[in-house]
Write a protein that holds these residues in place. Structure first.
Motif, PDB file in Angstrom:
ATOM      1  N   THR A  23       0.853  -1.194   0.000  1.00  0.00           N
ATOM      2  CA  THR A  23       0.000   0.000   0.000  1.00  0.00           C
ATOM      3  C   THR A  23       0.883   1.237   0.000  1.00  0.00           C
ATOM      4  O   THR A  23       1.020   1.906  -1.012  1.00  0.00           O
ATOM      5  CB  THR A  23      -0.956   0.005   1.213  1.00  0.00           C
ATOM      6  N   MET A 223      -5.965   0.074  -3.416  1.00  0.00           N
ATOM      7  CA  MET A 223      -4.807   0.262  -4.280  1.00  0.00           C
ATOM      8  C   MET A 223      -5.078  -0.317  -5.671  1.00  0.00           C
ATOM      9  O   MET A 223      -5.888  -1.231  -5.831  1.00  0.00           O
ATOM     10  CB  MET A 223      -3.583  -0.423  -3.664  1.00  0.00           C
ATOM     11  N   ALA A 242       1.426   0.255  -5.621  1.00  0.00           N
ATOM     12  CA  ALA A 242       2.266   0.599  -4.475  1.00  0.00           C
ATOM     13  C   ALA A 242       3.690   0.978  -4.881  1.00  0.00           C
ATOM     14  O   ALA A 242       4.271   1.925  -4.336  1.00  0.00           O
ATOM     15  CB  ALA A 242       2.289  -0.570  -3.487  1.00  0.00           C
TER      16      ALA A 242
END
Length: 266
Positions: A23, A223, A242
């Motif tokens: 993340t 995400m 990410a």
């Protein structure tokens, strides 16, 4: 929690809760210079809480920023030089080990990446987490303890732990054994958010389990590299993954262009 207070950042401060691995950063734990710069800018004005399943030492690179860093594994919080710990009662743990010594397969705690092991089992060598192992005869300052016990005493030992006022979670079990996680209070990501929150605005994650804490935030963000199920449940999806700094870019853009009011609707 005495080490932080988002009121100090002014009336405009927003609360942001974020998962760590996959993340904020990818598995290689790399943040590019632009992401670092934007993260520092955001954390200077807003309360940013990073929730990690790993030890605090894995977040050492983030301690340079005014972030609230939480390790659910160790049940510890770090913020700007201040460390909050919630140790279990050593005398009670001694009582547990003495009372159930014939039914405890092994027990361990994690602190700063080191795994302290009680009743070490060679066949479980790969089971113990942490960068290094240390054999101990007792636990004195553990904030979170993991204990593998015989299922024949599972109900009784669970009751004893709860009667003492501690939180216990049955993490996993097989035919003969159960792995218990013992702490002063629930140390899940959701539980930490509920203890720290005042008015959580943004919650960002990449796994369906992250939704347990994200659901308490007004804006739930998945995400780009998140599971499809999580994306379906969220209000927004980051444009980048990410490894490209997608979480920080989303926050920066949202705070720059946020509407005057935000609700829980899509």
């Amino acid at each position: 929690f005495s080490s932080w207070d988002n009121k100090k950042k002014g009336d405009c401060s927003m609360e942001i809760y974020m998962d760590l691995d996959e993340t904020l950063w990818s598995v290689d734990r790399y943040l590019n210079p632009k992401t670092k710069q934007n993260l520092a800018k955001i954390a200077k004005c807003h309360t940013v809480v990073i929730l990690s399943n790993g030890p605090l030492c894995e977040m050492d690179a983030l301690k340079a920023y005014p972030l609230v860093l939480v390790s659910t594994l160790e049940n510890r919080l770090y913020h700007q030089g201040n460390l909050e710990e919630f140790p279990l009662d050593g005398l009670f743990l001694h009582h547990l080990f003495h009372t159930y010594q014939d039914f405890i397969y092994t027990a361990y705690s994690i602190k700063d990446g080191q795994c302290d092991v009680f009743c070490y089992k060679e066949r479980l060598k790969t089971f113990y987490p942490g960068g290094s192992l240390r054999l101990v005869s007792d636990f004195t300052d553990s904030s979170c303890l993991w204990m593998a016990v015989s299922k024949s005493v599972l109900k009784k030992i669970t009751k004893d732990i709860r009667d003492h006022g501690c939180f216990v979670l049955n993490v996993a079990e097989d035919k003969n054994r159960a792995l218990l996680k013992i702490s002063v209070f629930d140390s899940s990501k959701e539980a930490w958010l509920l203890r720290l929150k005042k008015d959580p605005l943004i919650g960002i994650g990449n796994d369906l389990n992250d939704f347990f804490f994200m659901r308490h935030c007004k804006v739930k963000v998945a995400m780009q590299n998140a599971t499809a199920t999580l994306k379906e449940k969220c209000d927004a999806v980051t444009e980048k993954n990410a490894s490209e700094g997608g979480a920080v870019d989303f926050i920066q853009d949202f705070l720059t262009h946020r509407p005057s009011s935000t609700n829980n609707g899509h």
